[in-house]
Design a protein around this motif. Sequence first.
Motif, PDB file in Angstrom:
ATOM      1  N   MET A   1      95.440  28.002  50.453  1.00 38.03           N
ATOM      2  CA  MET A   1      96.758  27.390  50.597  1.00 38.03           C
ATOM      3  C   MET A   1      96.800  25.982  50.049  1.00 38.03           C
ATOM      4  N   GLY A   2      95.624  25.330  50.013  1.00 38.37           N
ATOM      5  CA  GLY A   2      95.562  23.972  49.501  1.00 38.37           C
ATOM      6  C   GLY A   2      96.464  23.042  50.272  1.00 38.37           C
ATOM      7  N   GLY A   3      97.189  22.175  49.561  1.00 38.55           N
ATOM      8  CA  GLY A   3      98.019  21.160  50.184  1.00 38.55           C
ATOM      9  C   GLY A   3      99.194  21.705  50.959  1.00 38.55           C
ATOM     10  N   GLN A   4      99.497  23.006  50.826  1.00 36.38           N
ATOM     11  CA  GLN A   4     100.646  23.537  51.538  1.00 36.38           C
ATOM     12  C   GLN A   4     100.515  23.335  53.039  1.00 36.38           C
ATOM     13  N   LEU A   5      99.287  23.345  53.553  1.00 31.89           N
ATOM     14  CA  LEU A   5      99.095  23.168  54.989  1.00 31.89           C
ATOM     15  C   LEU A   5      99.077  21.702  55.376  1.00 31.89           C
ATOM     16  N   ARG A   6      99.175  20.808  54.397  1.00 35.30           N
ATOM     17  CA  ARG A   6      99.081  19.383  54.694  1.00 35.30           C
ATOM     18  C   ARG A   6     100.358  18.643  54.319  1.00 35.30           C
TER      19      ARG A   6
ATOM     20  N   VAL B   1      97.986  14.768  32.719  1.00 32.44           N
ATOM     21  CA  VAL B   1      98.506  14.276  34.000  1.00 32.44           C
ATOM     22  C   VAL B   1      98.941  15.452  34.872  1.00 32.44           C
ATOM     23  N   VAL B   2      99.583  16.446  34.262  1.00 25.44           N
ATOM     24  CA  VAL B   2      99.979  17.646  35.014  1.00 25.44           C
ATOM     25  C   VAL B   2      98.753  18.316  35.622  1.00 25.44           C
ATOM     26  N   VAL B   3      97.704  18.478  34.823  1.00 26.04           N
ATOM     27  CA  VAL B   3      96.483  19.134  35.303  1.00 26.04           C
ATOM     28  C   VAL B   3      95.846  18.320  36.430  1.00 26.04           C
ATOM     29  N   ALA B   4      95.792  17.006  36.252  1.00 25.48           N
ATOM     30  CA  ALA B   4      95.186  16.142  37.270  1.00 25.48           C
ATOM     31  C   ALA B   4      95.960  16.198  38.580  1.00 25.48           C
ATOM     32  N   LEU B   5      97.279  16.139  38.512  1.00 27.14           N
ATOM     33  CA  LEU B   5      98.089  16.182  39.727  1.00 27.14           C
ATOM     34  C   LEU B   5      97.963  17.532  40.424  1.00 27.14           C
ATOM     35  N   ALA B   6      97.962  18.622  39.661  1.00 24.28           N
ATOM     36  CA  ALA B   6      97.806  19.949  40.267  1.00 24.28           C
ATOM     37  C   ALA B   6      96.455  20.072  40.951  1.00 24.28           C
ATOM     38  N   THR B   7      95.437  19.474  40.346  1.00 24.44           N
ATOM     39  CA  THR B   7      94.098  19.521  40.932  1.00 24.44           C
ATOM     40  C   THR B   7      94.054  18.750  42.253  1.00 24.44           C
ATOM     41  N   ALA B   8      94.611  17.549  42.249  1.00 25.68           N
ATOM     42  CA  ALA B   8      94.619  16.751  43.471  1.00 25.68           C
ATOM     43  C   ALA B   8      95.501  17.384  44.550  1.00 25.68           C
ATOM     44  N   TYR B   9      96.602  18.017  44.148  1.00 28.29           N
ATOM     45  CA  TYR B   9      97.442  18.756  45.091  1.00 28.29           C
ATOM     46  C   TYR B   9      96.599  19.797  45.838  1.00 28.29           C
ATOM     47  N   GLN B  10      95.867  20.594  45.065  1.00 23.79           N
ATOM     48  CA  GLN B  10      95.097  21.679  45.658  1.00 23.79           C
ATOM     49  C   GLN B  10      93.895  21.180  46.450  1.00 23.79           C
ATOM     50  N   GLU B  11      93.180  20.225  45.905  1.00 20.87           N
ATOM     51  CA  GLU B  11      91.924  19.798  46.522  1.00 20.87           C
ATOM     52  C   GLU B  11      92.127  18.970  47.791  1.00 20.87           C
TER      53      GLU B  11
ATOM     54  N   TYR C   1      94.864  26.411  41.607  1.00 15.29           N
ATOM     55  CA  TYR C   1      95.552  25.241  41.050  1.00 15.29           C
ATOM     56  C   TYR C   1      96.915  25.585  40.450  1.00 15.29           C
ATOM     57  N   GLU C   2      97.066  26.831  40.008  1.00 19.73           N
ATOM     58  CA  GLU C   2      98.286  27.194  39.274  1.00 19.73           C
ATOM     59  C   GLU C   2      99.539  27.073  40.117  1.00 19.73           C
ATOM     60  N   LYS C   3      99.407  27.275  41.441  1.00 15.81           N
ATOM     61  CA  LYS C   3     100.614  27.241  42.272  1.00 15.81           C
ATOM     62  C   LYS C   3     101.228  25.851  42.365  1.00 15.81           C
ATOM     63  N   TRP C   4     100.474  24.824  41.915  1.00 14.92           N
ATOM     64  CA  TRP C   4     100.995  23.464  41.940  1.00 14.92           C
ATOM     65  C   TRP C   4     101.485  22.996  40.574  1.00 14.92           C
ATOM     66  N   ALA C   5     101.488  23.893  39.595  1.00 18.03           N
ATOM     67  CA  ALA C   5     101.850  23.494  38.230  1.00 18.03           C
ATOM     68  C   ALA C   5     103.297  22.990  38.144  1.00 18.03           C
ATOM     69  N   ASP C   6     104.230  23.695  38.771  1.00 17.91           N
ATOM     70  CA  ASP C   6     105.640  23.303  38.676  1.00 17.91           C
ATOM     71  C   ASP C   6     105.879  21.935  39.312  1.00 17.91           C
ATOM     72  N   GLU C   7     105.350  21.736  40.537  1.00 17.53           N
ATOM     73  CA  GLU C   7     105.519  20.444  41.197  1.00 17.53           C
ATOM     74  C   GLU C   7     104.897  19.315  40.376  1.00 17.53           C
TER      75      GLU C   7
ATOM     76  N   MET D   1     102.782   9.997  47.549  1.00 16.12           N
ATOM     77  CA  MET D   1     103.531   9.473  46.408  1.00 16.12           C
ATOM     78  C   MET D   1     102.756   8.365  45.709  1.00 16.12           C
ATOM     79  N   ALA D   2     102.163   7.473  46.487  1.00 13.50           N
ATOM     80  CA  ALA D   2     101.387   6.382  45.911  1.00 13.50           C
ATOM     81  C   ALA D   2     100.184   6.921  45.140  1.00 13.50           C
ATOM     82  N   ASN D   3      99.510   7.917  45.700  1.00 13.70           N
ATOM     83  CA  ASN D   3      98.362   8.499  45.012  1.00 13.70           C
ATOM     84  C   ASN D   3      98.773   9.205  43.730  1.00 13.70           C
ATOM     85  N   ALA D   4      99.891   9.924  43.773  1.00 12.61           N
ATOM     86  CA  ALA D   4     100.369  10.599  42.566  1.00 12.61           C
ATOM     87  C   ALA D   4     100.699   9.595  41.469  1.00 12.61           C
ATOM     88  N   ALA D   5     101.326   8.481  41.847  1.00  9.12           N
ATOM     89  CA  ALA D   5     101.687   7.457  40.864  1.00  9.12           C
ATOM     90  C   ALA D   5     100.452   6.845  40.223  1.00  9.12           C
TER      91      ALA D   5
END
Length: 286
Positions: A30-35, A78-88, A160-166, A58-62
């Motif tokens: 589920m990754g970040g979905q639970l957080r 940047v998209v790949v990095a954000l999706a990775t951090a979302y999931q991890e 990681y793919e489920k966070w690609a759109d966000e 938001m601050a971390n994403a920026a």
Amino acid sequence: MWVRTRAVVAGGVVLVVLVAVGIWIVIRQMGGQLRLPLASRTCTVQADGRVALDPDQMANAATIAAIGIQRKMPERAVVVALATAYQESGLRNLAGGDRDSVGLFQQRPSQGWGTPEQIRDPRYAARKFYAGLKKVRGWEQMRVTDAAQKVQRSAFPEAYEKWADESEVLTRALVGHATGAVACTVGRDPAMRGEAAATALTRGLSLDWGLAGATTAADLTGLTVPAADERRGWRYAHWLVSHAQDHGVKRVRFGDLEWTARDGTWNRTDDTPATGRVVAEVFAEA
């Protein structure tokens, strides 16, 4: 009777272990979905899509986006990095994780990513991720999840793919493709005020963007950031709003639009447009 009791106890232990493992697997999948509890999301990003985050996320994403641009990585990175951090980590700078994993990207000291102290620095962690991605041949043509997996080597390579759109929505806003796209509501008690806030903002801009031209106001209640074009202006303006809660930002103005902590939104202002510069004001000392 004693043998039966031992068997029951052993069976109970095995069941507990299986349940724990099952919960861990669900959390990883589920990754970040639970957080990401909805009630705590006080920042919204709208750029051909909508994302809601809390101030820390938001601050971390920026910062992740800014480090990518500073390193002259393509926006796709940047998209790949954000999706990775979302999931991890759910875009949170975690003190721990699975085994010795640490930080936004859950990088492991035992795998050569750095010391725990280094990895807990979001800028260091982002730089290391981008450096790893840059070494992957053909990553630009890969799916987000495949590119991320080449760097992370996760047990859940499709996660990681489920966070690609966000992540694409966040990237469009944070690299400056959208106008007034990041809006955050700041609480009544920001983490910093006055001189400390203005100084921290100037330092943060320098570290995240490599800027040397940001100037702190003489009264130490704000700063001005030069913006060579509109896209760069919105990069810096959105970064400032993203860091509003942790750096005590009260107001940000670029062009004829202004964001205020009181409203938490961007609105047109009757003041003289801030052209060629982004103007920020911090909360005064209490």
